[in-house]
Design a protein around this motif. Structure first.
Motif, short mmCIF file in Angstrom:
data_model
loop_
_atom_site.label_atom_id
_atom_site.label_comp_id
_atom_site.label_asym_id
_atom_site.label_seq_id
_atom_site.Cartn_x
_atom_site.Cartn_y
_atom_site.Cartn_z
N ASP A 168 27.45 153.89 22.39
CA ASP A 168 28.11 154.77 21.42
C ASP A 168 27.00 155.39 20.57
N ALA A 169 26.68 156.65 20.86
CA ALA A 169 25.56 157.31 20.18
C ALA A 169 25.88 157.57 18.71
N ASP A 170 27.15 157.83 18.39
CA ASP A 170 27.52 158.11 17.00
C ASP A 170 27.40 156.86 16.13
N GLU A 171 27.85 155.72 16.66
CA GLU A 171 27.81 154.47 15.90
C GLU A 171 26.49 153.71 16.12
N SER A 172 25.67 154.18 17.07
CA SER A 172 24.38 153.53 17.40
C SER A 172 24.58 152.07 17.79
N ILE A 173 25.50 151.83 18.74
CA ILE A 173 25.74 150.48 19.24
C ILE A 173 25.79 150.49 20.76
N LEU A 174 25.52 149.33 21.34
CA LEU A 174 25.65 149.09 22.77
C LEU A 174 26.72 148.02 22.96
N VAL A 175 27.67 148.29 23.86
CA VAL A 175 28.69 147.30 24.22
C VAL A 175 28.39 146.85 25.65
N ALA A 176 28.24 145.54 25.84
CA ALA A 176 27.88 145.00 27.16
C ALA A 176 28.95 144.02 27.63
N PHE A 177 29.24 144.06 28.95
CA PHE A 177 30.23 143.17 29.54
C PHE A 177 29.56 142.38 30.67
N GLU A 178 29.46 141.05 30.46
CA GLU A 178 28.97 140.14 31.50
C GLU A 178 30.18 139.40 32.06
N ILE A 179 30.33 139.41 33.40
CA ILE A 179 31.53 138.87 34.03
C ILE A 179 31.16 137.77 35.01
N ASP A 180 31.80 136.63 34.86
CA ASP A 180 31.65 135.52 35.80
C ASP A 180 32.78 135.63 36.82
N TRP A 181 32.47 136.15 38.01
CA TRP A 181 33.50 136.38 39.03
C TRP A 181 33.93 135.10 39.73
N ARG B 265 32.25 137.94 28.95
CA ARG B 265 31.56 137.83 27.67
C ARG B 265 31.26 139.25 27.20
N GLN B 266 31.92 139.67 26.12
CA GLN B 266 31.72 141.00 25.56
C GLN B 266 30.89 140.89 24.29
N THR B 267 29.79 141.65 24.24
CA THR B 267 28.94 141.63 23.05
C THR B 267 28.66 143.05 22.58
N LYS B 268 28.46 143.19 21.28
CA LYS B 268 28.07 144.47 20.68
C LYS B 268 26.72 144.29 20.00
N TRP B 269 25.84 145.29 20.18
CA TRP B 269 24.48 145.20 19.69
C TRP B 269 24.08 146.48 18.97
#
Length: 476
Positions: A244-257, A265-269
């Motif tokens: 998100d360039a406006d909010e200057s954040i990265l949202v990442a999704f790590e999935i254990d299949w 696991r959802q994280t915001k950075w």
């Protein structure tokens, strides 16, 4: 005789009985959901009763909502009178029937461009030349052209163009990225810590994902506005990310299949590596597969390839090929709706094993529901509609000016005694076409020029040098 009269009476009843006209409007609404928009238009022409039914606000608005979802158009106040424009647009994409075709010839050059990218009505291409390759940027809306030259040090690399509304990004070599600011005509270069990576761009923020040490994926952010470069974090089994360039954040999704249901696991950075939020949840996959042999996902079968995300409006989408040793092929489609911070997933079947598509360079995903792929062997386009799960096949129709491609697609012996070599039809021949596009248009670039297939009835490219498409019989 009586039997004949009975039969005649039955036929008359069948001919005059209007099944649709006799149904309650609620049931007609249910039927209309499965109709092509063009069928709605045709239904209005059957009779006065049908015109009244299929012109009702409830039916028009119901089909319009589905159409806007298919096109990923975020408009909520479209008048019913303008609905037919969007119905025509959707029908054209689903059937590869554009409202207009135009052809643009390349400038004089010994070969077609090496790379082509398209985004937001802007076309970028690389034209190989001695002494420095020419990079061209063409604005299809304004007609403005911009060109610059890159030196010979980078001319033999695959550049993998990325476009935003201001920047053009490409690889100079395995570990260098080049950014060109089209507003200031300024060039930036950045040395990367790894030689294997995938890049995405959101406005002036470039996300670089390192695939070299997977299943551990490291994400870096290059902020072009400040020209700062930072490592955000390393992630295990990174399946989807959104900047998100406006909010200057990265949202990442790590999935254990391997978990059932899969665990996320959802994280915001922050874009400088600060953790803002973390949460865990289970991912439920809606099932739209015909092949029921695949009982559950497995980490060993989900292919986390180099291909990354595509963003459509407020949705970021990634399709993960899934293949089992027993040849059960399908796609896991992840969708992150960042307007409501929601991740969803579904199984999809394809008419052909589309696990091959992501590694095929001649595909264009025009909307989240439609994919166009060029098959060099049979020399046709396959148009896949994920919404209806239907595959259409269309032959490539040549323009009269595509002389070079015509000679390759339609080789003919110089005399009756000569036979056409099978090598001319070898599937391993160099690719003849490059494709690109979005919901508004589909582009097919050959060594002679570009065919633009226009699907949006309200958009006409401003290309003074382009001419109407002149179809040529493939047998001629």
């Amino acid at each position: 005789m009586g039997g004949s009269e009975s039969a005649l009476g039955t036929d008359s009843f069948r001919a005059t009985y209007d099944i649709v006209g006799s149904l309650p409007l609620e049931l007609v609404l249910v039927i209309a959901k499965d109709l092509d928009p063009v069928d709605i238009v045709r239904g209005q022409r059957v009779s006065k009763r049908w015109r009244s039914i299929f012109s009702s606000d409830k039916i028009i608005m119901s089909v319009l909502r589905q159409t806007l979802v298919f096109l990923d158009v975020e408009i909520t106040d479209i008048p019913g009178a303008e609905a037919m424009t969007y119905f025509r647009w959707r029908h054209g994409l689903q059937r590869a029937r554009p409202v207009k075709k135009i052809f643009l010839q390349w400038p004089e050059t010994p070969k077609m461009p090496t790379e082509i990218a398209y985004c937001g009505r802007r076309l970028c291409y690389r034209m190989p030349k001695w002494g420095g390759d020419v990079v061209g940027l063409l604005d299809l809306e304004s007609g403005e052209k911009l060109t610059w030259t890159e030196d010979e040090a980078v001319r033999y690399q695959l550049w993998n163009f990325l476009l935003s509304d201001r920047y053009v990004i490409y690889h100079a070599n395995d570990r260098d990225l080049v950014a060109w600011d089209t507003h200031k005509s300024q060039r930036y270069a950045r040395k990367l810590p790894s030689s294997v990576h995938f890049t995405t761009i959101a406005k002036d923020k470039v996300a670089i994902v390192d695939f070299e040490s997977k299943p551990l994926f490291t994400v870096y952010i290059w902020d072009l506005g400040s020209n700062l470069f930072a490592k955000v974090n390393s992630f295990t089994d990174l399946c989807l990310w959104h900047v998100d360039a406006d909010e200057s954040i990265l949202v990442a999704f790590e999935i254990d299949w391997d978990a059932c249901p899969p665990e996320v696991r959802q994280t915001k950075w922050t874009l400088t590596g600060g953790l803002l939020e973390e949460k865990h949840f289970r991912l439920l996959l809606s099932d739209r597969r015909a092949d029921r042999r695949v009982l559950m996902p497995s980490k060993s079968c989900v292919e986390l390839q180099y291909e990354g995300n595509r963003t459509y409006g407020h949705k970021t989408v990634r399709s993960l090929p899934y293949s089992e040793p027993r040849d059960a092929f399908c796609i896991i489609r992840l969708v992150y709706d960042h307007s409501i911070s929601n991740l969803s997933a579904e199984w999809l079947d394809y008419a052909t094993p589309v696990h091959d598509f992501p590694s095929t360079p001649v595909t264009a995903v025009l909307t989240p529901q439609s994919l166009y792929a060029w098959e060099n062997g049979p020399r046709i386009f396959e148009i896949y509609n994920a919404d209806s799960r239907i595959m259409y096949r269309r032959r490539y129709q040549l323009d009269a000016r595509e002389v070079g491609v015509r000679k390759k697609l339609i080789p003919r012996p110089s005399s009756q005694s000569e036979e056409t070599s099978d090598d001319e039809f070898d599937d391993d021949d160099p690719l003849l076409l490059a494709v690109f596009g979005d919901r508004e248009l589909f582009g097919v670039a050959s060594e002679d020029g570009i065919q633009f297939w226009i699907f949006n009835p309200n958009f006409t490219p401003n290309l003074p040098d382009a001419v109407p498409f002149l179809p040529m019989q493939e047998s001629g």
